[in-house]
Design an enzyme around this catalytic site. Structure first.
Site, PDB file in Angstrom:
ATOM      1  N   GLU A 246      -1.539 -22.227 -37.713  1.00 63.40           N
ATOM      2  CA  GLU A 246      -1.575 -22.860 -39.041  1.00 63.40           C
ATOM      3  C   GLU A 246      -0.175 -23.289 -39.470  1.00 63.40           C
ATOM      4  O   GLU A 246       0.007 -24.347 -40.072  1.00 63.40           O
ATOM      5  CB  GLU A 246      -2.180 -21.897 -40.062  1.00 63.40           C
TER       6      GLU A 246
ATOM      7  N   GLU B  51      -9.238 -15.964 -36.220  1.00 65.51           N
ATOM      8  CA  GLU B  51      -9.459 -15.148 -37.429  1.00 65.51           C
ATOM      9  C   GLU B  51     -10.873 -14.621 -37.525  1.00 65.51           C
ATOM     10  O   GLU B  51     -11.111 -13.509 -38.005  1.00 65.51           O
ATOM     11  CB  GLU B  51      -9.129 -15.964 -38.690  1.00 65.51           C
TER      12      GLU B  51
HETATM   13  C1  LIG Z   1      -3.404 -12.661 -48.604  1.00 64.36           C
HETATM   14  C2  LIG Z   1      -2.990 -12.961 -47.197  1.00 64.36           C
HETATM   15  C3  LIG Z   1      -3.288 -14.399 -46.822  1.00 64.36           C
HETATM   16  C4  LIG Z   1      -3.397 -14.476 -45.348  1.00 64.36           C
HETATM   17  C5  LIG Z   1      -3.762 -15.849 -44.917  1.00 64.36           C
HETATM   18  C6  LIG Z   1      -4.475 -15.818 -43.617  1.00 64.36           C
HETATM   19  C7  LIG Z   1      -3.587 -16.129 -42.457  1.00 64.36           C
HETATM   20  C8  LIG Z   1      -4.285 -16.250 -41.152  1.00 64.36           C
HETATM   21  O1  LIG Z   1      -5.274 -17.230 -41.192  1.00 64.36           O
HETATM   22  C9  LIG Z   1      -4.828 -14.927 -40.709  1.00 64.36           C
HETATM   23  C10 LIG Z   1      -4.305 -14.552 -39.356  1.00 64.36           C
HETATM   24  O2  LIG Z   1      -3.426 -15.134 -38.799  1.00 64.36           O
HETATM   25  S1  LIG Z   1      -5.060 -13.190 -38.679  1.00 64.36           S
HETATM   26  C11 LIG Z   1      -4.226 -13.001 -37.129  1.00 64.36           C
HETATM   27  C12 LIG Z   1      -4.689 -13.983 -36.141  1.00 64.36           C
HETATM   28  N1  LIG Z   1      -4.112 -13.676 -34.838  1.00 64.36           N
HETATM   29  C13 LIG Z   1      -4.787 -13.023 -33.909  1.00 64.36           C
HETATM   30  O3  LIG Z   1      -5.940 -12.676 -34.061  1.00 64.36           O
HETATM   31  C14 LIG Z   1      -4.033 -12.735 -32.641  1.00 64.36           C
HETATM   32  C15 LIG Z   1      -4.215 -11.292 -32.274  1.00 64.36           C
HETATM   33  N2  LIG Z   1      -3.459 -10.955 -31.079  1.00 64.36           N
HETATM   34  C16 LIG Z   1      -3.873 -11.238 -29.850  1.00 64.36           C
HETATM   35  O4  LIG Z   1      -4.868 -11.878 -29.623  1.00 64.36           O
HETATM   36  C17 LIG Z   1      -3.058 -10.693 -28.713  1.00 64.36           C
HETATM   37  O5  LIG Z   1      -2.356  -9.573 -29.173  1.00 64.36           O
HETATM   38  C18 LIG Z   1      -2.024 -11.684 -28.087  1.00 64.36           C
HETATM   39  C19 LIG Z   1      -2.820 -12.787 -27.357  1.00 64.36           C
HETATM   40  C20 LIG Z   1      -1.160 -12.289 -29.144  1.00 64.36           C
HETATM   41  C21 LIG Z   1      -1.144 -10.933 -27.078  1.00 64.36           C
HETATM   42  O6  LIG Z   1      -1.941 -10.272 -26.143  1.00 64.36           O
HETATM   43  P1  LIG Z   1      -1.300  -9.229 -25.114  1.00 64.36           P
HETATM   44  O7  LIG Z   1      -0.086  -9.837 -24.522  1.00 64.36           O
HETATM   45  O8  LIG Z   1      -2.413  -8.790 -24.235  1.00 64.36           O
HETATM   46  O9  LIG Z   1      -0.782  -8.027 -25.999  1.00 64.36           O
HETATM   47  P2  LIG Z   1      -1.613  -7.050 -26.955  1.00 64.36           P
HETATM   48  O10 LIG Z   1      -1.684  -5.702 -26.314  1.00 64.36           O
HETATM   49  O11 LIG Z   1      -2.868  -7.661 -27.417  1.00 64.36           O
HETATM   50  O12 LIG Z   1      -0.635  -6.984 -28.217  1.00 64.36           O
HETATM   51  C22 LIG Z   1       0.664  -6.457 -28.109  1.00 64.36           C
HETATM   52  C23 LIG Z   1       1.012  -5.738 -29.390  1.00 64.36           C
HETATM   53  O13 LIG Z   1       1.086  -6.701 -30.445  1.00 64.36           O
HETATM   54  C24 LIG Z   1       0.272  -6.299 -31.529  1.00 64.36           C
HETATM   55  N3  LIG Z   1      -0.241  -7.518 -32.178  1.00 64.36           N
HETATM   56  C25 LIG Z   1      -0.784  -8.595 -31.590  1.00 64.36           C
HETATM   57  N4  LIG Z   1      -1.077  -9.527 -32.503  1.00 64.36           N
HETATM   58  C26 LIG Z   1      -0.697  -9.016 -33.704  1.00 64.36           C
HETATM   59  C27 LIG Z   1      -0.732  -9.524 -35.035  1.00 64.36           C
HETATM   60  N5  LIG Z   1      -1.207 -10.745 -35.327  1.00 64.36           N
HETATM   61  N6  LIG Z   1      -0.277  -8.724 -36.000  1.00 64.36           N
HETATM   62  C28 LIG Z   1       0.215  -7.511 -35.754  1.00 64.36           C
HETATM   63  N7  LIG Z   1       0.286  -6.994 -34.501  1.00 64.36           N
HETATM   64  C29 LIG Z   1      -0.167  -7.747 -33.503  1.00 64.36           C
HETATM   65  C30 LIG Z   1      -0.835  -5.485 -30.877  1.00 64.36           C
HETATM   66  O14 LIG Z   1      -1.455  -4.640 -31.794  1.00 64.36           O
HETATM   67  C31 LIG Z   1      -0.036  -4.726 -29.821  1.00 64.36           C
HETATM   68  O15 LIG Z   1       0.628  -3.668 -30.470  1.00 64.36           O
HETATM   69  P3  LIG Z   1       0.904  -2.278 -29.736  1.00 64.36           P
HETATM   70  O16 LIG Z   1       1.474  -1.414 -30.780  1.00 64.36           O
HETATM   71  O17 LIG Z   1       1.826  -2.601 -28.625  1.00 64.36           O
HETATM   72  O18 LIG Z   1      -0.451  -1.805 -29.245  1.00 64.36           O
END
Ligand SMILES: CCCCCCC[C@H](O)CC(=O)SCCNC(=O)CCNC(=O)[C@H](O)C(C)(C)COP(=O)([O-])OP(=O)([O-])OC[C@H]1O[C@@H](n2cnc3c(N)ncnc32)[C@H](O)[C@@H]1OP(=O)([O-])[O-]
Length: 711
Positions: free
Chosen positions: A103, A123
């Site tokens: 985004e 998301e």
């Molecule tokens: C009021 C507020 C307004 C908000 C507005 C909305 C904004 C938006 O639309 C919402 C989002 O973006 S929602 C987000 C949308 N994004 C997603 O859904 C992406 C989610 N992430 C993934 O799909 C995968 O982690 C990757 C493909 C990035 C990496 O894969 P890989 O290489 O196999 O590695 P791995 O083992 O998977 O992760 C390694 C470490 O990173 C950590 N971590 C990862 N992402 C994190 C995050 N966003 N955050 C924090 N931590 C995150 C993970 O926990 C792990 O920690 P650990 O302590 O080491 O266990």
């Protein structure tokens, strides 16, 4: 945070820094706001590039911050401000641009990505929608049809896919600097563009809504995603953004978003396994496997061969029955090609050789036995393997519940024996239970866990007890479903309640699909049924329902025979229809046993099936057969169709309230004192006694209780 540097010339480089995936934490957002301001104020800067540290652009909003108060500059105005600036801003994408990360890139005027970068708006898998303008900007750039698919599935693709949608330019070298020239930015601000829609836009939206409701019954986020895209198609940008915000607020406050975010983290927690002995990744080296063998080429064996070959492992596939071998050597290569195609692999990496001779496994490093679920047959295979394999070969069994230690006992190196319990179809299903016996070495466990990871599985280390974790919990669930039929329910009634909860299939439809003879054989082996066993409703000192045995005795084994708890269009038919025979059969059964049918409320059906299963989960934690509630929940979400938006059985227990679960179990146990599975577990009682701590605290509590011998 975000760092600022001036590249030689007039380009300002902003680098997001928040390891491991540069998630948009409060500090990163503040860093972006500050550095963009600095670039705007610097008269020498004519363009700005945003990139991420360590070859990763951005993994999205920082999910860890969702549980706390909102701090730092909000994302939506920050992205809007970037889009509005009059110096061109480019996103230079390496590694990942997911969720809020993509985004942010959509708010930039240009996007350039490395050919191996992975992009998407996942998301929906976290119970949310792209709430930083993604639901409004993406369709304006790539069109409504493509945006609907991406946003409602959360699917991720590489940059060539997105370049074909004109979302970005691809480069194949490392992105260190990007130059953007001084063209007019008017057409580069996505919020100002119209949303390209197909002529039949209403019908497209209606069809998508039906599809998402069918795909994940009861899930809120996919429906909200479609609603946000409806707004993008029909409203001006500003009003669309208001709709996006309202929908996001509703989702954020839902239990489903909390459940899905918990499921995200629990998948990662189980990957960091540790055993009661203290063995873990930190102190156990995994071996790298390049040659493996699979013994037994039935449905499970074939899938395991394909799963191994897809990782590049050479596989010797052994089947002693000639007919089965001939069939497998035709079917398996076709399965492999199909799966390789689905995963966009040009050629399947591994080589498979077929053999009818067990002697041919002598050169491999790891064997997975997948013969019929019969202990004496498995013992025979393990005795043979230990005599023909090289010393040091890892011997694994795909048993779904038999004693790993008994298999280990007949080998020369019991430490090298572990269970690798796959789920059908083994090349598709994500779950792998890695079963450690009392003698399994940490190295053997580490190797099986590592191999699971290579195969793309969610591997969960579990202890050696009948049924391990998944099937042990399934037993009380199935048992309750059968008791409910005895008491007056029909298979459809029970299935409808469970499907309404979110399971893709109710218990009886599922049993018909798997084959009713599977459980029948296990019950016969346990001496619960078979010739000479009296047809009473009490067996081995507890209540027993002979209903499923009698259905099998009538030749109704499920879909494969065209009849089971339902009727089908013939053997192998898939569409379940209610069968009058079953109703007559149930009536006759009740009359024979003096049971009077009563009307059973959906709440009772749900409680008795789910709470009996959950109660067994507490017993499993108490017995240290699973390291924590996350392990159980990952097993149920990835292997047993537990609706992900309910987090998993143990998370669900926490959401319902442990006190309530305890009270309902006590109630049902009072009504059914001869059903031990309904007796509340000691752990559940202890947790309630200390004030029902959140699920994330249970592991610590259990370990403390164990030290003080309270469990
Ligand atoms: C009021 C507020 C307004 C908000 C507005 C909305 C904004 C938006 O639309 C919402 C989002 O973006 S929602 C987000 C949308 N994004 C997603 O859904 C992406 C989610 N992430 C993934 O799909 C995968 O982690 C990757 C493909 C990035 C990496 O894969 P890989 O290489 O196999 O590695 P791995 O083992 O998977 O992760 C390694 C470490 O990173 C950590 N971590 C990862 N992402 C994190 C995050 N966003 N955050 C924090 N931590 C995150 C993970 O926990 C792990 O920690 P650990 O302590 O080491 O266990």
């Amino acid at each position: 945070m975000a760092t600022y540097s001036r590249l030689p010339g007039s380009v300002a480089l902003i680098t997001l820094q928040n390891p491991p995936v540069n998630a948009l934490s409060a500090a990163v957002r503040q860093g972006i706001v500050d550095t963009v301001q600095r670039a705007l104020k610097d008269p020498k800067v004519t363009s700005v590039v945003i990139c991420g540290q360590n070859g990763k652009f951005c993994g999205g909003a920082d999910i860890r911050e969702f549980a706390g108060p909102m701090l730092g500059p909000p994302l939506v105005p920050m992205i809007h401000a970037i889009e509005a600036v009059d110096k061109p801003v480019a996103a230079a994408i390496e590694g990942v641009a997911l969720g809020g990360g993509l985004e942010l890139a959509l708010g930039c005027h240009y996007r350039i990505a490395h050919s191996k970068a992975l992009l998407g708006l996942p998301e929906v898998t976290l119970g949310l929608l792209p709430g930083a303008g993604g639901s409004q900007r993406l369709p304006r750039l790539i069109g409504l049809t493509a945006a609907l698919d991406l946003i409602t599935t959360g699917r991720q693709h590489d940059s060539s896919f997105f370049s074909s949608l004109h979302l970005l330019c691809v480069c194949s070298q490392s992105i260190s600097s990007v130059c953007v020239s001084g063209q007019s930015l008017d057409s580069r601000r996505l919020s100002t563009l119209p949303c390209p829609c197909p002529p039949d836009v209403d019908s497209l939206l209606d069809k998508t809504m039906v599809k998402v409701r069918q795909r994940s019954r009861g899930a809120l986020a996919p429906v909200a995603c479609v609603q946000a895209l409806m707004a993008a198609a029909s409203l001006p940008y500003t009003q669309g953004m208001e709709k996006e915000r309202d929908l996001l607020t509703t989702l954020f406050n839902s239990g489903q978003a909390r459940a899905l975010q918990y499921a995200f983290f629990s998948q990662r927690v189980v990957g960091k396994w540790s055993l009661p002995s203290g063995a873990s990744w930190d102190n156990s080296a995994a071996r790298t496997i390049s040659k493996a063998a699979v013994i037994g080429l039935g449905t499970m064996g074939r899938g395991i061969v394909v799963a191994l070959a897809l990782t590049g492992i050479s596989v010797v596939a052994v089947e002693t029955q000639e007919k089965q071998l001939a069939e497998a050597s035709q079917v398996v290569p076709a399965m492999l090609q199909r799966e390789a195609g689905r995963r966009s692999l040009a050629t399947p990496p591994g080589v498979i050789s077929f053999s009818s001779n067990l002697q041919d496994v002598c050169e491999v490093e790891l064997v997975i036995e997948a013969v019929f679920e019969d202990m004496s047959l498995k013992l025979q295979v393990f005795r043979h393997l230990t005599s023909v394999c090289r010393p040091g070969t890892l011997l694994c069994s795909n048993t779904s519940g038999l004693d790993i230690d008994r298999l280990a006992a007949v080998t020369q190196s019991p430490g090298l024996v572990v269970g690798m319990h796959f789920f059908a179809p083994a090349h598709v299903m994500k779950l792998l239970e890695v079963v450690y016996g009392p003698r399994s070495s940490p190295e053997a466990v580490a190797t099986a866990m590592q191999l699971g990871k290579r195969m793309g599985k969610v591997s969960v280390a579990v202890g050696n007890c009948p049924g391990f974790v998944g099937n042990r919990m399934l037993k009380p669930y199935l048992e309750q479903a059968n008791f409910l039929l005895e008491e007056g329910a029909t298979p459809q009634q029970v299935d409808e309640v469970l499907e309404e909860f979110g399971f893709p299939m109710g218990v009886f439809r599922m049993s018909d699909l798997s084959g009713l003879d599977v459980g029948w054989r296990i019950r016969k082996e346990a001496g619960l049924t078979g010739p000479g066993v009296e047809s009473t409703r009490t067996r081995q000192g507890r209540r027993y329902s002979p209903l499923p045995d009698q259905v099998c005795e009538a030749g109704r084994l499920g879909q494969k025979t065209g009849r089971g708890w339902y009727q089908y269009d013939g053997p192998g038919g898939r569409v379940a229809r209610s069968d009058h025979w079953v109703n007559i059969f149930l009536e006759a059964y009740r009359a024979e046993h003096g049971l009077v049918a009563r009307s059973i409320a959906p709440e009772e059906i749900l409680e008795r099936c789910l709470y009996a299963l959950i109660n067994e989960g507490f017993n499993i934690l108490q017995d240290a057969m699973a390291a924590g509630p996350e392990d159980i929940d990952a097993i149920y979400v990835f292997g047993y169709g537990w609706p992900r938006h309910h987090g998993g059985p143990m998370f669900h227990a926490g959401q319902v309230g442990l006190g309530r679960i305890l009270e309902r179990l006590q109630h049902h146990h009072h009504n059914h004192p001869d059903v031990p599975h309904l007796k509340p577990s000691t752990l559940l009682r202890r947790l309630v006694a200390v004030g029902s701590p959140p699920v994330q605290k249970w592991r610590e509590f259990i370990n403390k209780e164990r030290v003080h011998s309270q469990l």
